[in-house]
Design an enzyme around this catalytic site. Structure first.
Site, PDB file in Angstrom:
ATOM      1  CD  GLU A   1      -9.741  -4.338  -4.120  1.00  0.00           C
ATOM      2  OE1 GLU A   1     -10.300  -4.730  -5.155  1.00  0.00           O
ATOM      3  OE2 GLU A   1      -8.777  -3.530  -4.124  1.00  0.00           O
TER       4      GLU A   1
ATOM      5  CE  LYS B   1     -11.889  -3.296  -8.479  1.00  0.00           C
ATOM      6  NZ  LYS B   1     -10.582  -3.716  -7.939  1.00  0.00           N
TER       7      LYS B   1
ATOM      8  CB  CYS C   1      -9.924  -1.016  -5.540  1.00  0.00           C
ATOM      9  SG  CYS C   1      -8.136  -0.689  -5.656  1.00  0.00           S
TER      10      CYS C   1
END
Length: 284
Positions: A40, A113, A150
């Site tokens: 990431e 995300k 994540c």
């Protein structure tokens, strides 16, 4: 599929970080990798440890300079490449965005995300607007990639929706580490919980999982590495170290998911007519 990943320690030198990544991608391709996954926000230090408006200067448009670089490398190497970039969509509007490149260097798709944390040392809500592209797999010549990022990895709903949309593998670029104030016992509990929950997503959905984390100390936060690849029963194919850079290729049988889902037909037995409360924040 031969999956390569780079577990890298980043510095404040963005140009050098990118150079090392590109060198690593080329090396993995020479060793036979077909798909390469990066961690990431791999171009820079993990900058979300503080709230600083000047750090928005790290963001860039997509397409933009970084997509030009990584697209060129993907084409040169003839690989599918999963990257993670700080996207500037407009002034004051930024995303944490995974970009997937096809073997010809074109952008196969992107994922913004969805789940954005706000914890000490992870002040991501200051920087990132939650994604608006949904949980949609990205079609590539190697298959349908369910790319998440994540904090998404803690949510079974995200993995399930990717699976229901036809993802053939779940991929998690990651930046997570220890709170140096926690005891060593607590640190290890957190690290193992992180891996366990993603192995659970593999089992529940009958899909392989790839998680690529950064490593090394950044401004007092030790990132815990432990990048891993597991199969559709949660079986570990490879687990990286907690404190060293690694460049690894794991060969997985993408057809295995079909057989595992025949043994364990979880999707068949879902009681979808009874799940309406899943869309509520909490059931009082």
């Amino acid at each position: 599929m031969k999956i390569g990943f780079l577990q890298q320690h980043n510095t404040a030198d963005v140009v050098n970080n990118i150079k090392r990544l590109c060198d690593g991608i080329r090396d993995l391709a020479k060793r036979g990798a077909e798909l390469v996954v990066l961690q990431e926000l791999h171009n820079s230090l993990y900058f979300c440890q503080a709230e600083d408006v000047n750090l928005f200067d790290l963001a860039e448009p997509i397409p933009g300079p970084s997509t030009d670089i990584y697209g060129h490398v993907a084409k040169e190497c003839g690989i599918v490449l999963v990257t993670s970039l700080f996207e500037r969509r407009a002034a004051g509007l930024y995303h944490n965005t995974a970009v997937v490149f096809e073997k010809d260097g074109t952008i196969a798709g992107k994922y913004r995300k969805m789940h954005i944390p706000d914890d000490p040392g992870y002040y991501e809500k200051f920087y990132f607007t939650p994604g608006d592209l949904g949980f949609k797999p990205i079609d590539t010549s190697l298959g349908r990639l369910g790319v998440l990022v994540c904090w998404d990895q803690w949510y079974p709903e995200a993995a399930r929706l990717m699976a229901l949309a036809g993802a053939e593998i779940l991929i998690y670029p990651t930046a997570i580490g220890y709170d140096p104030n926690d005891t060593s016992e607590e640190q290890q509990r957190q690290r193992m919980a992180w891996q366990t929950v993603m192995r659970g997503h593999a089992v529940a959905n009958g899909l392989p999982v790839v998680a690529v984390n950064r490593v090394g100390d950044e401004d007092g936060v030790p990132f815990w590495g432990t990048s891993f690849v597991c199969g559709p029963q949660g079986e570990i194919y490879y687990e990286a170290s907690t404190d060293e850079e690694e460049s690894i290729i794991v060969d997985i049988d993408m057809k295995r998911s079909e057989q595992v889902r025949r043994w364990w037909p979880f999707l068949r037995d879902r009681r979808v007519e009874n799940y309406e409360n899943l869309t509520r924040r909490f059931i009082d």
